[in-house]
Design an enzyme around this catalytic site. Structure first.
Site, mmCIF file in Angstrom:
data_model
loop_
_atom_site.group_PDB
_atom_site.id
_atom_site.type_symbol
_atom_site.label_atom_id
_atom_site.label_comp_id
_atom_site.label_asym_id
_atom_site.label_seq_id
_atom_site.Cartn_x
_atom_site.Cartn_y
_atom_site.Cartn_z
ATOM 1 N N ASP A 249 5.086 28.141 41.582
ATOM 2 C CA ASP A 249 5.469 28.763 40.291
ATOM 3 C C ASP A 249 4.217 29.319 39.595
ATOM 4 O O ASP A 249 3.138 28.591 39.517
ATOM 5 C CB ASP A 249 6.169 27.583 39.328
ATOM 6 C CG ASP A 249 6.794 28.314 38.270
ATOM 7 O OD1 ASP A 249 8.057 28.415 38.055
ATOM 8 O OD2 ASP A 249 5.817 28.585 37.077
ATOM 9 N N HIS B 59 15.190 25.253 36.937
ATOM 10 C CA HIS B 59 15.499 26.629 36.609
ATOM 11 C C HIS B 59 17.011 27.124 36.724
ATOM 12 O O HIS B 59 17.287 28.032 36.118
ATOM 13 C CB HIS B 59 14.598 27.471 37.709
ATOM 14 C CG HIS B 59 13.311 27.738 37.389
ATOM 15 N ND1 HIS B 59 12.468 26.772 37.245
ATOM 16 C CD2 HIS B 59 12.468 29.004 37.145
ATOM 17 C CE1 HIS B 59 11.165 27.135 37.152
ATOM 18 N NE2 HIS B 59 11.206 28.409 36.959
ATOM 19 N N ARG C 104 6.616 34.650 28.623
ATOM 20 C CA ARG C 104 6.943 35.780 29.173
ATOM 21 C C ARG C 104 8.017 36.426 28.126
ATOM 22 O O ARG C 104 8.752 35.650 27.788
ATOM 23 C CB ARG C 104 7.319 35.847 30.446
ATOM 24 C CG ARG C 104 6.384 35.634 31.393
ATOM 25 C CD ARG C 104 6.664 35.804 33.002
ATOM 26 N NE ARG C 104 5.321 35.354 33.418
ATOM 27 C CZ ARG C 104 5.424 34.651 34.760
ATOM 28 N NH1 ARG C 104 6.543 34.393 35.329
ATOM 29 N NH2 ARG C 104 4.155 34.520 35.172
ATOM 30 N N SER D 42 5.822 36.388 38.060
ATOM 31 C CA SER D 42 6.244 35.386 38.739
ATOM 32 C C SER D 42 5.545 35.259 39.930
ATOM 33 O O SER D 42 4.952 36.015 40.637
ATOM 34 C CB SER D 42 7.423 35.467 38.861
ATOM 35 O OG SER D 42 8.153 34.512 39.995
HETATM 36 C C1 MIC Z 1 8.750 32.482 35.522
HETATM 37 O O1 MIC Z 1 8.667 32.020 34.703
HETATM 38 O O2 MIC Z 1 9.091 33.809 35.829
HETATM 39 C C2 MIC Z 1 9.438 31.612 36.882
HETATM 40 C C3 MIC Z 1 10.925 31.735 36.960
HETATM 41 O O3 MIC Z 1 9.026 30.196 36.498
HETATM 42 C C4 MIC Z 1 8.623 31.965 38.038
HETATM 43 C C5 MIC Z 1 9.247 31.283 39.238
HETATM 44 C C6 MIC Z 1 10.264 32.081 39.812
HETATM 45 O O4 MIC Z 1 10.623 33.185 39.502
HETATM 46 O O5 MIC Z 1 11.292 30.979 40.342
HETATM 47 C C7 MIC Z 1 7.236 31.801 38.092
HETATM 48 O O6 MIC Z 1 6.629 31.982 37.013
HETATM 49 O O7 MIC Z 1 6.578 31.727 39.283
HETATM 50 FE FE1 SF4 Z 2 10.515 27.439 33.476
HETATM 51 FE FE2 SF4 Z 2 8.636 29.679 34.187
HETATM 52 FE FE3 SF4 Z 2 9.921 29.575 31.857
HETATM 53 FE FE4 SF4 Z 2 8.174 27.949 32.575
HETATM 54 S S1 SF4 Z 2 7.972 30.010 32.517
HETATM 55 S S2 SF4 Z 2 9.886 27.241 31.356
HETATM 56 S S3 SF4 Z 2 8.548 27.518 34.565
HETATM 57 S S4 SF4 Z 2 11.060 29.845 33.687
#
Ligand code: MIC
Ligand code: SF4
Length: 756
Positions: free
Chosen positions: A160, A96, A449, A644
């Site tokens: 995660d 990340h 997302r 998240s």
């Molecule tokens: C995300 O996709 O929002 C993340 C970053 O992977 C998070 C984890 C985090 O906030 O470190 C998740 O999906 O849980």
């Molecule tokens: Fe990384 Fe979360 Fe994005 Fe997946 S959704 S690539 S774990 S930041």
């Protein structure tokens, strides 16, 4: 050979007997989800039937996965638990914290320079406690897990929310906060409310431009961002069998976007093929021996309505490509309808960036499908109108794709940027030129997302989610409303040409290859390894335990913020530039709720402090209340904490003196995170009481001293004119969770137990 094969064999050995025991108790044919849940009960064989959506059950997951941004907090907590070694196989993945800017080589080096302290910390903690460490550049946690650790019928948790990706190989894999991971790594049971079950029957077969991604984009449109809450989604039917394992992974991955606890698929030929292709013949052979237990019973799939709480049917043969967005992953639009909808909503039609990658869509197959579009465009003398950015999912995928010429194909577009095997733009680790101008613009990506500001920090970037091949097609056309099925493009010779349908390769013909996969095995005996955290550090801070509850009703609390509308974990604890403080609770608390919209005035990061009447940023106001010893509360809307798993969204308010979060409804992981950190996560019994809450109210919890299971709490809301309303609040705390509240946090309780 697979990692931890002995553990997997042990799990499989018990399967026939335990499934049999469950069948006797449940007295019905079983879904795959139930088989996995019942074979992973902490107490061994099933003795009672659990009521879905009601009973809290203790489970014993087989493994744990963490990524660098959440592992820091998870491991800081684990270090307090008083254990020498993790109790189940666990891994940490550095993915990340790597910024996408100039391209893989330079970006990776830059990230090593800037995050050195954190990577060293993670690597040495992993080494000490027996945790496998995947170094920066090794790949995105979920792709690496799929390639190395996921196994049919297994149960894992991960810090995660997209841990659910491993459902593509037939696991029950669940996203949790770090405190939950600590439970499992410390050898304790892991608790989950027995999920409801949604069955999705897939018939037909994908063709043309429709991809696995479109299945979940459509499902998200049907179920919305909260439709899967508290449920496992189980896919079955001929259509399910026709999908590749990584395609199944894509579908399960984005189950997080509908709030589902997890999603899964029964073990089948495509999963077997994937296991063998990723050097795990041993797992495939072992799975074959108990294959009937690694999928739902035939009767269940013939009469799903009898066994699932909800059933949805999707005919893959009729599925067409979708784009979901902007600002929410459930706003699904078939590509054919985009033109009309975009114009109506004033979404910018010109696209500047098209990004392929993320844990959702970065497999070898994904890259081949996208590359086939690029190749076709080059052959037809088409030049891309938008910049194509690519983050391969893992070093193994990248190395193999490089060997097979896919990377060269992408580079045939001069502007293409190949970024590191990491999350990159998906989590705001993207130094996008010009983003600071905050211009209204559109991007498309194959991520999961698309909340406001997520990729580039610009609130006016309209991000749309699509399949890798659609993203590639839009890179070429530069238009959001481009429909590759019907639309022609003008090429360099002024000819009208049409893109050919994507053509993917499920698994590399010459097998996967990799020179250095980036894995670091932990020391056999880590007892001599010392973990040093510099007290002056900006990035890391040892944790100070939260204060236990004093046993008294909370009286005279003030409102920190009443959040209006969507309030995801990105709004509560933003990622992007803030990821750098994920190991430092006090510093990261400076982003607390800065993205939430204040219901009074409609602005973000501007709330009134009742002590002095000034308007200030949320974290500043919280710190003022804290300094005066005044407890605060947060009020929120529906699906509060969506997104998240980051427990920072619970720990930051806790650190800043918030004791209660009162909302219309919660997202699952966030609700648990609040409980774990010793806070009150409560919901309005009467939703419209949300409207009663005024900016300058004072709050009294009048019966907290009788806090008990299945009993509502009363909240006295005293308005500034002296009038008061008493409202009822619901909660889902069981006795153990009430004890976490009393102890100040779940971790305080673990530490107490380990010291006894
Ligand atoms: C995300 O996709 O929002 C993340 C970053 O992977 C998070 C984890 C985090 O906030 O470190 C998740 O999906 O849980
Ligand atoms: Fe990384 Fe979360 Fe994005 Fe997946 S959704 S690539 S774990 S930041």
């Amino acid at each position: 050979m697979a990692f931890d094969i002995e553990m997997i064999k042990k799990v499989y050995q018990k399967y026939p007997k335990v499934v049999e025991a469950a069948r006797k108790v449940v007295r019905k044919p079983l879904t795959l989800s139930e088989k996995i849940l019942y074979t992973h009960l902490w107490d061994g064989n099933a003795k009672t039937v659990f009521t879905r959506g009601e009973d809290y059950v203790d489970f014993a997951p087989d493994r744990v996965a963490m990524q660098d941004a959440t592992a820091q907090m998870a491991l800081l907590q684990f270090m307090q638990a008083g254990k020498n070694k993790v109790s189940v196989p666990s891994t940490t993945h550095a993915d990340h914290l790597i910024l996408a800017k100039l391209g893989a080589d330079k970006d990776l080096q830059e990230s090593l320079n800037t995050n050195n302290e954190v990577f060293n910390f993670l690597s040495s903690v992993c080494n000490k406690y027996g945790i496998g460490f995947w170094k920066p550049g090794a790949g995105i946690i979920h792709q690496v897990v799929l390639e190395n650790y996921a196994f049919p019928g297994g149960m894992m948790i991960g810090t995660d929310s997209h841990t659910v990706n491993a459902g593509g190989l037939g696991m029950v894999a669940i996203g949790v906060g770090g405190a939950d991971a600590v439970d499992v790594m410390a050898g304790m049971p892991w608790e989950l409310k027995f999920p409801k079950l949604i069955g999705i029957k897939l018939t037909g077969k994908l063709s043309g431009w429709a991809a696995a991604k479109d299945v979940i984009l459509k499902v998200a449109g049907i179920l919305t961002v909260k439709g899967g809450t508290g449920a496992i989604v189980e896919y079955f039917g001929e259509g399910a069998k026709s999908l590749s394992a990584t395609g199944k992974g894509t579908i399960c991955n984005m189950g997080a976007e509908i709030g589902a606890t997890t999603s899964t698929f029964g073990y089948d030929k495509s999963i077997e093929r994937y296991l063998r292709a990723t050097d795990r013949n041993d797992v495939a052979d072992a799975a074959n021996e108990i294959r009937e237990h690694l999928t739902g019973d035939a009767e269940v799939y013939s009469n799903p309505e009898t066994y699932f709480d909800q059933v949805i049917e999707i005919n893959l043969s009729e599925l067409t490509p979708h784009l979901n967005g902007p600002f929410t992953p459930d706003l699904a639009t078939p590509v054919a309808e985009m033109k009309e909808k975009a114009v109506k909503n004033d979404w910018p039609l010109d696209v500047e960036w098209a990004l392929i990658g993320s844990c959702t869509n970065s497999s070898y197959e994904d890259l081949t499908r996208a590359a086939s579009i690029v190749e076709d465009a080059v052959n037809k003398d088409l030049k891309p109108k938008a910049t194509l950015g690519i983050n391969p999912g893992s070093e193994q995928v990248r190395f193999t794709a490089e060997r097979d010429g896919l990377m060269d194909t992408f580079k045939k577009f001069e502007s293409t940027k190949i970024f590191t095997n990491a999350c990159g733009p998906c989590i705001g680790q993207w130094d996008r030129e010009g983003a600071d101008k905050q211009e209204k613009n559109t991007i498309v990506h194959s991520f999961n997302r698309n909340f406001a500001k997520r990729a580039d920090g610009n609130p006016n970037t309209h991000a749309f989610v699509g399949s890798p091949e659609m993203v590639a097609a839009i890179a070429i056309s530069g238009r959001l409303d481009f429909n590759p099925i019907t639309d022609f493009l003008t090429n360099e010779n002024n000819e009208q040409v049409k893109l050919a349908e994507p053509n993917g390769i499920e698994l590399p013909k010459n097998g996967f290859a990799v020179e250095d996969n980036g894995y670091q095995a932990p020391a056999q005996d880590g007892s001599n390894i010392e973990i040093v955290v510099n007290p002056e550090s900006n990035r890391l801070q040892l944790l100070t335990p939260f204060t236990p509850w004093n046993g008294k009703n909370i009286m005279g609390a003030q409102l920190l913020i009443k959040a209006e509308g969507k309030c995801t974990t990105d709004h509560i604890s933003m990622a992007g530039p803030w990821l750098r403080y994920r190991g430092h609770l006090d510093n990261i608390s400076n982003n607390c709720l800065i993205g939430a919209v204040n219901a009074f005035g409609g602005k973000t990061n501007a709330v009134v402090c009742q002590i002095d009447g000034t308007t200030d940023e949320v974290p500043n106001v919280a710190r003022k209340y804290k300094a005066e010893g005044i407890t605060t509360i947060i009020v929120g809307d529906h699906n509060y904490g969506e997104g998240s798993s980051r427990e920072h969204a619970a720990m930051e308010p806790r650190h800043l003196g918030v004791m209660a979060v009162i909302v219309k409804s919660f997202a699952r992981i966030h609700e648990t995170n609040l409980k774990k950190q010793g806070m009150l996560g409560l919901t309005f019994s009467n939703e419209s009481d949300y409207d009663l809450i005024k900016e300058d109210d004072t709050f009294n919890f009048t019966d907290l001293s009788n806090f008990s299971e299945n009993k509502q709490l009363a909240l006295e809301v005293v308005h500034s004119d002296g009038n008061a309303d008493t409202i009822k609040l619901n909660h889902t705390y069981n006795q153990a969770q009430i004890d976490w509240f009393k102890a100040g946090s779940a971790l305080n309780l673990i530490r107490k137990q380990n010291n006894q």
